[in-house]
Design an enzyme around this catalytic site. Structure first.
Site, PDB file in Angstrom:
ATOM      1  N   TRP A 152       0.803  -1.224   0.000  1.00 53.49           N
ATOM      2  CA  TRP A 152       0.000   0.000   0.000  1.00 53.49           C
ATOM      3  C   TRP A 152       0.837   1.276   0.000  1.00 53.49           C
ATOM      4  CZ3 TRP A 152       1.847   2.171   4.335  1.00 53.49           C
ATOM      5  CH2 TRP A 152       2.203   1.355   5.408  1.00 53.49           C
ATOM      6  N   ASN A 153       2.152   1.163   0.187  1.00 51.56           N
ATOM      7  CA  ASN A 153       2.910   2.400   0.419  1.00 51.56           C
ATOM      8  C   ASN A 153       3.215   3.188  -0.855  1.00 51.56           C
ATOM      9  OD1 ASN A 153       4.723   0.361  -0.300  1.00 51.56           O
ATOM     10  ND2 ASN A 153       6.397   1.264   0.853  1.00 51.56           N
ATOM     11  N   LYS A 176      -2.628  -7.460  -8.512  1.00 48.29           N
ATOM     12  CA  LYS A 176      -3.450  -7.473  -7.292  1.00 48.29           C
ATOM     13  C   LYS A 176      -2.892  -6.364  -6.405  1.00 48.29           C
ATOM     14  CE  LYS A 176      -4.136  -8.565  -3.330  1.00 48.29           C
ATOM     15  NZ  LYS A 176      -4.426  -7.564  -2.278  1.00 48.29           N
ATOM     16  N   PRO A 177      -3.525  -5.177  -6.454  1.00 49.48           N
ATOM     17  CA  PRO A 177      -3.026  -4.087  -5.613  1.00 49.48           C
ATOM     18  C   PRO A 177      -3.405  -4.348  -4.161  1.00 49.48           C
ATOM     19  CG  PRO A 177      -5.023  -3.397  -6.762  1.00 49.48           C
ATOM     20  CD  PRO A 177      -4.751  -4.803  -7.200  1.00 49.48           C
ATOM     21  N   GLY A 226       5.987  -6.646  -0.613  1.00 45.77           N
ATOM     22  CA  GLY A 226       5.220  -6.529   0.624  1.00 45.77           C
ATOM     23  C   GLY A 226       6.070  -6.957   1.798  1.00 45.77           C
ATOM     24  N   SER A 227       5.414  -7.411   2.846  1.00 43.13           N
ATOM     25  CA  SER A 227       6.142  -7.741   4.066  1.00 43.13           C
ATOM     26  C   SER A 227       6.856  -9.089   3.926  1.00 43.13           C
ATOM     27  CB  SER A 227       5.158  -7.806   5.233  1.00 43.13           C
ATOM     28  OG  SER A 227       4.246  -8.853   5.016  1.00 43.13           O
ATOM     29  N   GLU A 248      10.233  -8.688  -3.157  1.00 43.59           N
ATOM     30  CA  GLU A 248      10.793  -7.418  -2.662  1.00 43.59           C
ATOM     31  C   GLU A 248      10.138  -7.172  -1.311  1.00 43.59           C
ATOM     32  OE1 GLU A 248      13.164  -5.703  -4.064  1.00 43.59           O
ATOM     33  OE2 GLU A 248      13.248  -6.742  -5.984  1.00 43.59           O
ATOM     34  N   LEU A 249      10.903  -7.349  -0.235  1.00 46.80           N
ATOM     35  CA  LEU A 249      10.297  -7.417   1.101  1.00 46.80           C
ATOM     36  C   LEU A 249      10.738  -6.269   2.015  1.00 46.80           C
ATOM     37  CD1 LEU A 249      10.714 -11.294   1.408  1.00 46.80           C
ATOM     38  CD2 LEU A 249       8.814 -10.011   0.416  1.00 46.80           C
ATOM     39  N   CYS A 282      10.080   1.316   1.872  1.00 51.59           N
ATOM     40  CA  CYS A 282      10.862   0.119   2.229  1.00 51.59           C
ATOM     41  C   CYS A 282      12.326   0.478   2.421  1.00 51.59           C
ATOM     42  CB  CYS A 282      10.703  -0.944   1.157  1.00 51.59           C
ATOM     43  SG  CYS A 282      11.091  -0.368  -0.499  1.00 51.59           S
ATOM     44  N   GLU A 380      11.292  -3.656  11.607  1.00 50.48           N
ATOM     45  CA  GLU A 380      10.841  -2.624  10.677  1.00 50.48           C
ATOM     46  C   GLU A 380       9.707  -1.818  11.314  1.00 50.48           C
ATOM     47  OE1 GLU A 380       8.658  -3.778   7.072  1.00 50.48           O
ATOM     48  OE2 GLU A 380      10.006  -2.462   5.937  1.00 50.48           O
TER      49      GLU A 380
HETATM   50  P1  NAD Z   1       1.674  -7.133   3.054  1.00 50.08           P
HETATM   51  O1  NAD Z   1       2.660  -8.239   2.993  1.00 50.08           O
HETATM   52  O2  NAD Z   1       0.744  -7.087   4.202  1.00 50.08           O
HETATM   53  O3  NAD Z   1       0.747  -7.134   1.748  1.00 50.08           O
HETATM   54  C1  NAD Z   1       1.290  -7.057   0.450  1.00 50.08           C
HETATM   55  C2  NAD Z   1       0.273  -7.608  -0.544  1.00 50.08           C
HETATM   56  O4  NAD Z   1       0.121  -9.009  -0.336  1.00 50.08           O
HETATM   57  C3  NAD Z   1      -1.127  -7.007  -0.405  1.00 50.08           C
HETATM   58  O5  NAD Z   1      -1.630  -6.766  -1.687  1.00 50.08           O
HETATM   59  C4  NAD Z   1      -1.908  -8.109   0.291  1.00 50.08           C
HETATM   60  O6  NAD Z   1      -3.281  -8.097   0.029  1.00 50.08           O
HETATM   61  C5  NAD Z   1      -1.261  -9.337  -0.318  1.00 50.08           C
HETATM   62  N1  NAD Z   1      -1.422 -10.582   0.449  1.00 50.08           N
HETATM   63  C6  NAD Z   1      -1.691 -10.734   1.777  1.00 50.08           C
HETATM   64  N2  NAD Z   1      -1.740 -12.056   2.094  1.00 50.08           N
HETATM   65  C7  NAD Z   1      -1.479 -12.731   0.943  1.00 50.08           C
HETATM   66  C8  NAD Z   1      -1.351 -14.109   0.622  1.00 50.08           C
HETATM   67  N3  NAD Z   1      -1.510 -15.055   1.540  1.00 50.08           N
HETATM   68  N4  NAD Z   1      -1.048 -14.444  -0.656  1.00 50.08           N
HETATM   69  C9  NAD Z   1      -0.865 -13.506  -1.596  1.00 50.08           C
HETATM   70  N5  NAD Z   1      -0.969 -12.182  -1.351  1.00 50.08           N
HETATM   71  C10 NAD Z   1      -1.268 -11.802  -0.092  1.00 50.08           C
HETATM   72  O7  NAD Z   1       2.522  -5.790   2.920  1.00 50.08           O
HETATM   73  P2  NAD Z   1       2.007  -4.288   3.073  1.00 50.08           P
HETATM   74  O8  NAD Z   1       1.715  -4.038   4.506  1.00 50.08           O
HETATM   75  O9  NAD Z   1       0.969  -4.010   2.050  1.00 50.08           O
HETATM   76  O10 NAD Z   1       3.313  -3.455   2.633  1.00 50.08           O
HETATM   77  C11 NAD Z   1       4.306  -3.028   3.519  1.00 50.08           C
HETATM   78  C12 NAD Z   1       5.532  -3.903   3.393  1.00 50.08           C
HETATM   79  O11 NAD Z   1       5.999  -3.901   2.048  1.00 50.08           O
HETATM   80  C13 NAD Z   1       6.696  -3.405   4.241  1.00 50.08           C
HETATM   81  O12 NAD Z   1       7.299  -4.500   4.883  1.00 50.08           O
HETATM   82  C14 NAD Z   1       7.649  -2.815   3.199  1.00 50.08           C
HETATM   83  O13 NAD Z   1       8.996  -2.802   3.589  1.00 50.08           O
HETATM   84  C15 NAD Z   1       7.403  -3.713   2.039  1.00 50.08           C
HETATM   85  N6  NAD Z   1       7.837  -3.088   0.786  1.00 50.08           N
HETATM   86  C16 NAD Z   1       8.972  -3.552   0.179  1.00 50.08           C
HETATM   87  C17 NAD Z   1       9.434  -2.947  -0.989  1.00 50.08           C
HETATM   88  C18 NAD Z   1      10.698  -3.428  -1.670  1.00 50.08           C
HETATM   89  O14 NAD Z   1      10.936  -3.017  -2.792  1.00 50.08           O
HETATM   90  N7  NAD Z   1      11.500  -4.272  -1.041  1.00 50.08           N
HETATM   91  C19 NAD Z   1       8.717  -1.879  -1.535  1.00 50.08           C
HETATM   92  C20 NAD Z   1       7.575  -1.428  -0.904  1.00 50.08           C
HETATM   93  C21 NAD Z   1       7.133  -2.046   0.271  1.00 50.08           C
END
Ligand code: NAD
Length: 512
Positions: A152-153, A176-177, A226-227, A248-249, A282, A380
Site C-alpha cells: 500500500w505504500n 493485485k493491488p 510486501g512484508s 521485494e520485502l 521500504c 521494521e
Molecule cells: P503485506 O505483505 O501485508 O501485503 C502485500 C500484498 O500481499 C497485499 O496486496 C496483500 O493483500 C497481499 N497478500 C496478503 N496475504 C497474501 C497471501 N496469503 N497471498 C498472496 N498475497 C497476499 O505488505 P504491506 O503491509 O501491504 O506493505 C508493507 C511492506 O511492504 C513493508 O514491509 C515494506 O517494507 C514492504 N515493501 C517492500 C518494498 C521493496 O521493494 N522491497 C517496496 C515497498 C514495500
C-alpha cells in the site's frame, strides 16, 4: 481489460459490499471496490492468457508505443493521478509526484527504450571441444501470465511500476493491488487502455490476501512486493506449482555518519529519508549510527530540521511536508516501537505521539539513547521515526548496521568517498548509497533487490525484465560428420585415445 469498477460509497459512508477504501488523512470512506474470489481471478487469468499471444506478437516497437502513449496520458492526467494517490495513501502531493508520478513516467520511458536490447538474442561462445563449429544462442520468451502483488505504500511505483517490464517482455499481467490502495492501479489501467493496451492484457484483481493467494495459483510467475511475513507465504504456496517468485520485502535500512561527514548534508538526507512518505518507504532510513565526535552536532541539526516539518492533511502542493499513516495497524506498530524504546531508556527529543484525528497521523519522531535491545532499532517500524545511536567508530557502526535480519538498503556519509565505498562494500545490503539516500532507486539501469530477509531477486536493469521470461538455449549444427566421436558404439581404442588427449589438455596444474 479486466478492470474492476469503483463502487460509490453509500450515503452514510458505511461499507456496502466489497472493500471500503479510506482516505487516511481525513478518515472518510472514498470508494468501495470488489473483493474478488478465486473463481473470478481464474476467469481474469483465462481472458488474460487468451489476449497474451497477440500482445507478444505486437513486438517491441508496438508495445513501446503503448508505453509512450501511456506516458503522455500520465502527464496529461498528472493532477488526477496525484490526487488519487494522495486520497488513498494520505501522503503529501510532493511525495506522490516525485516518488510515484515521476517514477511512472521514467519507467515507461526506460522499458520502452531498453526492453528490446535486454531481451535480444545473444550469440554465445563456448570453450567446449564438443561444440566447436556449432552456433550457440540464448533467447528470451515471455512467461505468459505474470501476477504482480503490491503493497500500500507506493501504489503506482511498487504495483503498477512492476507491471511495466512484465508487459514490455510480452506477458499479460494480473495486478493485485493492496486492498488499502486499489484506486491508483484501477486508474492507471484505465490510462493504459486509453493509450491502446489491448483488452484483457492487464487485469486488476482487487481484493484482500485471499485474492492474492488466488493470483499465485493462476499465473506463471509472481512478482511480490510486501512484508517478509507474506512473502514467505507466497513463496511457500508457489512452491506447490513450482511457480517462480521474485520477492521485494521489508527493510531496516541503516545510515552511518562518520566523523568527517558533511553534517549539514547528512542531517538533511537523514530527515528526508526517514520522514518522506511518512517513513513508509521500504528503503527509508530506519536507524542512524553516528561516530561519537559528531554525534551531538548531528542530533542538533536533525532536531532543528525535524521541528520545522509541517504535518497535516495534504490538500495541495506545498501544503504539508509529512502526511498520514496509510494503514491502520501500522500506527499501532509505530506507537509500540516508540513506547518500547522509551520504556527501555530512550528519549523522544522530537515527537513521540500520534497526531490528532479524524485522520491517522504520527508525529515525526527523533529518538536518542537507543540501543539494539529496542524494537525501534531491530524491527521494521515503517513510520516517521528516526532512532539515532552514538557509536565509538566505523567498525562498531558496520557491526551494528549488519546486526539485522534485513538487508535492503543503507547509506554512509563521509567526505572521504574512497573510505565511504569501502564501508559500503562491507554493509550487508542490496544497495548502499555514499553521501546519498534512496536515490539509487531512480537509476533504473541499477538492480534493486534485498539481501537476507529483504527479498529474492531484483527489479530494474537487465535482470529486472529477464525474470519475466523463459530463457531458451539454441544450438545449431551446420557442418558435421555422419557420426560424432561420442556417439554409439563405444570403442575401447577410441576412448583410450580420447583420455590421452584429455590429459594433454587438462593435465597441467596451472592456468591455460
Ligand atoms: P503485506 O505483505 O501485508 O501485503 C502485500 C500484498 O500481499 C497485499 O496486496 C496483500 O493483500 C497481499 N497478500 C496478503 N496475504 C497474501 C497471501 N496469503 N497471498 C498472496 N498475497 C497476499 O505488505 P504491506 O503491509 O501491504 O506493505 C508493507 C511492506 O511492504 C513493508 O514491509 C515494506 O517494507 C514492504 N515493501 C517492500 C518494498 C521493496 O521493494 N522491497 C517496496 C515497498 C514495500
Amino acid at each position: 481489460m479486466g478492470t474492476t469498477e469503483t463502487q460509490a460509497p453509500s450515503a452514510n459512508g458505511a461499507a456496502t459490499d466489497g472493500i471500503a477504501v479510506e482516505n487516511p488523512a481525513t478518515g472518510a470512506v472514498i470508494a468501495h471496490v470488489p473483493d474478488l474470489g478465486p473463481g473470478e481471478v481464474r476467469a481474469l487469468a483465462e481472458r488474460a492468457r487468451a489476449a497474451q499471444p497477440a500482445w507478444a506478437a505486437l513486438g517491441f516497437d508496438g508495445r513501446a508505443q503503448v508505453m509512450l502513449r501511456t506516458r503522455k496520458w500520465l502527464m496529461d492526467n498528472a493532477e488526477r493521478v496525484i490526487e488519487t494517490i494522495v486520497s488513498e495513501t494520505g501522503k503529501s502531493w510532493e511525495d506522490a509526484q516525485s516518488a510515484e508520478l515521476v517514477y511512472g513516467a521514467s519507467a515507461l520511458s526506460f522499458w520502452a527504450k531498453h526492453a528490446e536490447r535486454y531481451l535480444a538474442d545473444e550469440r554465445v561462445r563456448s570453450s567446449s571441444l564438443f561444440v566447436k563449429g556449432k552456433k550457440l544462442k540464448l533467447r528470451y520468451e515471455p512467461l505468459g501470465l505474470v501476477g504482480v502483488i503490491g503493497p500500500w505504500n507506493y501504489p503506482l511505483t511498487n504495483s503498477f511500476g512492476d507491471c511495466l517490464p512484465a508487459l514490455m517482455a510480452g506477458n499479460a499481467v494480473i495486478l493485485k493491488p493492496s486492498e488499502v490502495t486499489p484506486l491508483t492501479s484501477m486508474l492507471l489501467a484505465e490510462g493504459m487502455r486509453a493509450a491502446g493496451l489491448p483488452e484483457d492484457v492487464l487485469a486488476i484483481a482487487t481484493g484482500r490476501g485471499q485474492t492474492g493467494s488466488a493470483v499465485v495459483d493462476a499465473v506463471d510467475m509472481v512478482m511480490f512486493t510486501g512484508s517478509t511475513r507474506t512473502g514467505k507465504l507466497v513463496m511457500r504456496q508457489a512452491a506447490e506449482t513450482l511457480t517462480p517468485v521474485s520477492l521485494e520485502l521489508g527493510g531496516k535500512d541503516p545510515m552511518i555518519v562518520l566523523a568527517d561527514a558533511d553534517l549539514e548534508r547528512a542531517a538533511s538526507s537523514a530527515v528526508w529519508s526517514a520522514f518522506m512518505n511518512g517513513g513508509q518507504t521500504c528503503i527509508s532510513t530506519e536507524r542512524v549510527y553516528v561516530e561519537a565526535p559528531v554525534y551531538d552536532a548531528f542530533v542538533a541539526k536533525v532536531v532543528a530540521k525535524t521541528r520545522a516539518l509541517r504535518q497535516g492533511v495534504p490538500s495541495d502542493f506545498g501544503a504539508v511536508d509529512v502526511g498520514a499513516i496509510t494503514f491502520p495497524p501500522q500506527a499501532e506498530i509505530i506507537e509500540r516501537h516508540v513506547q518500547d524504546a522509551i520504556g527501555k531508556g530512550a528519549k523522544a527529543v522530537v515527537g513521540g505521539h500520534r497526531g490528532a484525528g479524524p485522520g491517522r497521523f504520527f508525529e515525526p519522531t527523533v529518538l536518542v539513547d537507543v540501543d539494539h535491545t529496542m524494537e525501534a532499532m531491530t524491527e521494521e517500524t515503517f513510520g516517521p521515526t528516526m532512532p539515532i545511536m552514538r557509536v565509538a567508530d566505523a567498525e562498531e557502526a558496520i557491526r551494528l548496521a549488519n546486526d539485522s535480519p534485513y538487508g535492503l538498503g543503507g547509506s554512509v556519509f563521509t567526505k572521504d568517498v574512497g573510505r565511504g565505498e569501502a564501508v559500503a562494500r562491507r554493509m550487508q545490503a542490496g544497495a548502499v548509497n555514499v553521501n546519498d539516500t534512496m536515490i539509487n532507486f531512480a537509476a533504473l539501469e541499477l538492480p534493486m533487490g534485498g539481501w537476507k530477509a529483504s527479498g529474492l531477486g531484483s527489479r530494474h536493469g537487465a535482470g529486472g525484465i529477464r525474470k519475466y521470461c523463459k530463457q531458451q538455449a539454441i544450438l545449431v549444427s551446420r557442418l558435421h560428420p555422419k557420426r560424432d566421436v561420442h556417439h554409439f558404439p563405444y570403442k575401447a581404442k577410441t576412448s583410450r585415445r580420447l583420455l590421452r588427449g584429455f590429459r594433454l589438455l587438462w593435465g597441467r596444474g596451472g592456468r591455460d
